[in-house]
Design a protein around this motif. Structure first.
Motif, short mmCIF file in Angstrom:
data_model
loop_
_atom_site.label_atom_id
_atom_site.label_comp_id
_atom_site.label_asym_id
_atom_site.label_seq_id
_atom_site.Cartn_x
_atom_site.Cartn_y
_atom_site.Cartn_z
N ARG A 31 53.21 33.20 48.39
CA ARG A 31 53.07 33.85 47.08
C ARG A 31 52.00 33.10 46.30
NH1 ARG A 31 59.57 34.17 47.00
NH2 ARG A 31 59.78 36.26 47.92
N ILE A 32 50.75 33.45 46.56
CA ILE A 32 49.64 32.65 46.03
C ILE A 32 48.86 33.35 44.91
CG2 ILE A 32 49.35 31.29 48.12
CD1 ILE A 32 47.15 33.16 49.00
N TYR A 33 49.08 34.65 44.70
CA TYR A 33 48.42 35.37 43.62
C TYR A 33 49.50 35.93 42.69
CZ TYR A 33 44.80 35.36 47.23
OH TYR A 33 43.92 34.99 48.22
N VAL A 34 49.47 35.51 41.43
CA VAL A 34 50.52 35.87 40.48
C VAL A 34 49.93 36.69 39.34
CG1 VAL A 34 52.33 35.00 38.95
CG2 VAL A 34 51.73 33.73 41.03
N VAL A 35 50.58 37.83 39.05
CA VAL A 35 50.13 38.72 37.97
C VAL A 35 51.28 38.87 36.97
CG1 VAL A 35 49.35 41.04 37.37
CG2 VAL A 35 48.59 39.98 39.51
N PRO A 36 51.17 38.27 35.78
CA PRO A 36 52.23 38.35 34.79
C PRO A 36 52.00 39.44 33.74
CG PRO A 36 50.72 36.62 34.17
CD PRO A 36 50.15 37.25 35.42
N SER A 37 53.11 39.98 33.23
CA SER A 37 53.09 40.86 32.07
C SER A 37 53.29 40.02 30.81
CB SER A 37 54.21 41.89 32.17
OG SER A 37 54.02 42.74 33.28
N ALA A 38 53.23 40.66 29.65
CA ALA A 38 53.56 39.99 28.40
C ALA A 38 55.07 39.86 28.29
CB ALA A 38 53.02 40.81 27.22
N GLU A 130 45.83 27.86 38.99
CA GLU A 130 44.59 28.10 38.25
C GLU A 130 44.69 29.42 37.50
OE1 GLU A 130 39.78 28.76 38.98
OE2 GLU A 130 41.04 27.95 40.59
N PHE A 131 44.26 29.43 36.24
CA PHE A 131 44.27 30.63 35.42
C PHE A 131 42.90 31.30 35.49
CE2 PHE A 131 43.26 32.76 31.39
CZ PHE A 131 44.29 33.68 31.32
N ILE A 132 42.89 32.59 35.80
CA ILE A 132 41.64 33.37 35.81
C ILE A 132 41.82 34.56 34.87
CG2 ILE A 132 40.08 34.79 37.18
CD1 ILE A 132 40.70 33.06 39.58
N ASP A 133 40.99 34.63 33.83
CA ASP A 133 41.04 35.72 32.87
C ASP A 133 40.72 37.04 33.57
OD1 ASP A 133 40.90 37.41 30.71
OD2 ASP A 133 39.41 36.24 29.61
N ALA A 134 41.58 38.04 33.41
CA ALA A 134 41.37 39.33 34.06
C ALA A 134 40.05 39.97 33.64
CB ALA A 134 42.52 40.28 33.75
N ALA A 135 39.56 39.64 32.44
CA ALA A 135 38.29 40.19 31.96
C ALA A 135 37.10 39.69 32.78
CB ALA A 135 38.09 39.85 30.49
N VAL A 166 46.72 32.60 38.84
CA VAL A 166 47.38 33.51 37.91
C VAL A 166 46.32 34.39 37.26
CG1 VAL A 166 48.73 33.73 35.79
CG2 VAL A 166 49.30 31.94 37.45
N ILE A 167 46.46 35.70 37.43
CA ILE A 167 45.55 36.68 36.82
C ILE A 167 46.39 37.61 35.95
CG2 ILE A 167 43.85 38.50 37.21
CD1 ILE A 167 43.37 37.31 39.99
N PRO A 168 46.28 37.55 34.63
CA PRO A 168 47.12 38.40 33.77
C PRO A 168 46.89 39.88 34.01
CG PRO A 168 45.42 37.28 32.49
CD PRO A 168 45.38 36.70 33.85
N GLY A 169 47.94 40.65 33.86
CA GLY A 169 47.86 42.09 34.10
C GLY A 169 47.42 42.88 32.89
N PHE A 170 47.26 44.21 33.09
CA PHE A 170 47.12 45.18 31.99
C PHE A 170 45.71 45.39 31.47
CE2 PHE A 170 48.20 46.11 27.30
CZ PHE A 170 48.33 47.48 27.52
N TYR A 171 44.77 44.48 31.69
CA TYR A 171 43.47 44.63 31.04
C TYR A 171 42.32 44.17 31.93
CZ TYR A 171 43.28 39.58 30.11
OH TYR A 171 43.21 38.22 30.25
N GLY A 172 41.11 44.49 31.47
CA GLY A 172 39.89 44.06 32.11
C GLY A 172 38.75 44.14 31.11
N ARG A 180 39.21 46.13 27.73
CA ARG A 180 39.82 47.44 27.87
C ARG A 180 41.16 47.29 28.58
NH1 ARG A 180 36.59 52.08 27.46
NH2 ARG A 180 38.60 53.12 27.73
N THR A 181 42.11 48.14 28.21
CA THR A 181 43.43 48.07 28.84
C THR A 181 43.71 49.32 29.65
OG1 THR A 181 44.55 49.07 26.93
CG2 THR A 181 44.35 46.66 26.96
N PHE A 182 44.60 49.17 30.62
CA PHE A 182 45.18 50.32 31.30
C PHE A 182 46.23 50.91 30.36
CE2 PHE A 182 43.98 47.48 34.87
CZ PHE A 182 43.13 48.35 35.56
N SER A 183 46.86 52.00 30.75
CA SER A 183 47.96 52.53 29.95
C SER A 183 49.14 51.59 30.03
CB SER A 183 48.35 53.93 30.44
OG SER A 183 48.71 53.90 31.80
N ARG A 184 50.12 51.75 29.14
CA ARG A 184 51.27 50.85 29.11
C ARG A 184 51.93 50.79 30.49
NH1 ARG A 184 53.12 49.29 23.85
NH2 ARG A 184 54.64 47.98 24.96
#
Length: 441
Positions: A31-38, A130-135, A166-172, A180-184
């Motif tokens: 489990r090496i790529y993690v995508v978190p929600s708010a 490591e934190f990588i900004d989704a943008a 860790v790459i945060p979800g929901f936006y780019g 910009r965000t995806f839909s909820r």
């Protein structure tokens, strides 16, 4: 083995939940790529962080003081940081940037995305990832849709062979350089994109339920679970209201044949649901699931010899296009054509649409019926089971339910029926009782 793991808002709502998620991640080195929600709700009376952020945005646009609202949001994160024992870690600078953005140039998508962004930073610090900004790795085009080519190319370059990301979800990032965000619920999509880009072996989606259920638990008490479901079945059920996974999250993994495993953060030992391209696993029941939505209406167009009039359907659909309306289903007969639309979109425009249809095709009559619900019965097992439709309509007749519309595709994967809103719950109960309850006894 390489896995992408996405955790929903309820799974990361507070420090205790984040510790559960971290334990799950650390339990399996793949489990090496993690995508978190708010952070989501901590209780039924709580407020999601994203909703708190959107309230701050609305206040900023109206010129109101946002200081107190931002302090409430910051307090949520400070509580998580303290609960995790993250000594020396702070989001002070990030909140200062957010406050400056809201005061000087408030941007809705940017503001909404900060829940995932900040939670991603906290989770990365706690995991030592490591934190990588989704943008930096997810991009949208001019139309606001995902730029798949640039996203996949950039993500491969930036993430590469890194492990523990860790790459945060929901936006780019949009084409204009703004967030910009995806839909909820769009963090599901981010997880799917990461899985496709990194050629993962599996995409685990961790939430607060143990996978998909055959029917909505708000209608059916303690419904049976679904062990295996195909991408196509999932799309049908998601479209009709099943909400465990964002329906658009299917596409990236579907193209790569990557299985999705829906798991329960609070009950990691549960089997969950496997979402796959195809499977030889025998379905537990003839049908895979039942889902539905209220708030539809039908436009019934009648004209003698309609079937011999070339271009009839195109002209009708052109009317809808010119009025900015999309249709859901279009069952037809020799002299009739029924169009199913969303009630809240159609009714404000109904008279101009009816007039335009008369001008376009000169029908014998146009009739509108509102207050309808659509219920979909979905399942790959229906293809090989004789008499499924007969059982379905017999069960509805016994329950004294009047079916107002029937639509079945040639794939035999689903049957969609239209009933009055008042019969919505009773319809689902009757179908569940016919196909699931006897088999599960």
């Amino acid at each position: 083995m390489r896995k992408v793991v996405k955790f929903g808002g309820s799974s990361l709502a507070d420090a205790e939940q984040i510790r559960k998620a971290a334990a799950i991640i650390r339990e399996d080195e793949s489990r090496i790529y993690v995508v978190p929600s708010a952070p989501g709700k901590r209780s039924s009376s709580d407020t999601k962080v994203t909703d708190m952020l959107l309230k701050a945005y609305g206040m900023a646009v109206n010129g109101e003081d946002i200081t107190e609202q931002l302090e409430k949001i910051k307090a949520r994160y400070d509580g998580i940081i303290e609960g995790l024992g993250l000594q020396g870690f702070s989001l002070e600078g990030d909140f200062a940037i957010l406050a400056d953005n809201l005061k000087n140039e408030p941007q809705k998508d940017y503001t909404a995305s900060r829940g995932e962004y900040l939670n991603g930073k906290v989770l990365a610090a706690y995991l030592g990832f490591e934190f990588i900004d989704a943008a930096q790795v997810i991009f949208f085009n001019d139309e606001g849709n995902l730029n798949s080519y640039k996203t996949l190319k950039t993500m491969n370059k930036v993430v590469g062979q890194k492990k523990g990301v860790v790459i945060p979800g929901f936006y780019g990032m949009g084409k204009d350089g703004r967030v910009r965000t995806f839909s909820r619920g769009g963090s599901d999509i981010t997880g799917s994109i990461v899985a496709q880009a990194m050629k993962a072996d599996m995409y685990e989606n961790w939430t607060d339920v143990s996978g998909f259920l055959v029917a909505d638990p708000r209608v059916i008490r303690d419904p049976a679970g679904i062990r295996y479901i195909t991408y196509r079945e999932l799309r049908e059920l998601s479209y009709m209201g099943a909400s465990v996974l964002h329906e658009d999250a299917v596409f990236p993994v579907c193209r790569s044949g990557i299985p999705i495993h829906i798991c329960n953060t609070n009950r990691p030992q549960d089997e969950g649901t496997w979402i796959v391209e195809s499977t030889g696993q025998k379905p537990d029941y003839v049908i895979t699931g039942i889902a539905g939505r209220k708030g539809f209406c039908t436009v019934l167009i009648t004209k003698s010899m309609m079937n011999s009039e070339i271009g009839f359907g195109r002209k009708v659909l052109q009317v809808l296009e010119e009025e900015g309306l999309s249709f859901e289903h279009m069952p037809s007969g020799i002299d009739t054509m029924t169009i199913v639309l969303h009630e809240d979109e159609f009714l404000p425009k109904e008279q101009q649409v009816i007039s335009a249809i008369h001008r376009a095709v000169e029908p014998d009559a146009v009739e509108v019926e509102a207050g309808l619900s659509l219920v979909a019965v979905v399942g790959r097992g229906m293809r090989s089971a004789k008499g499924t439709a007969g059982r379905l309509f017999t069960a509805l007749a016994k329950a004294d339910i009047n079916v107002r519309m029937i639509d079945q595709g040639s794939s035999e994967l689903n049957i969609i029926i239209g009933v009055e809103n008042k019969d919505f719950e009773k319809t689902i109960e009757a179908i569940y009782g016919e196909f699931i309850t006897p088999a599960s006894k």
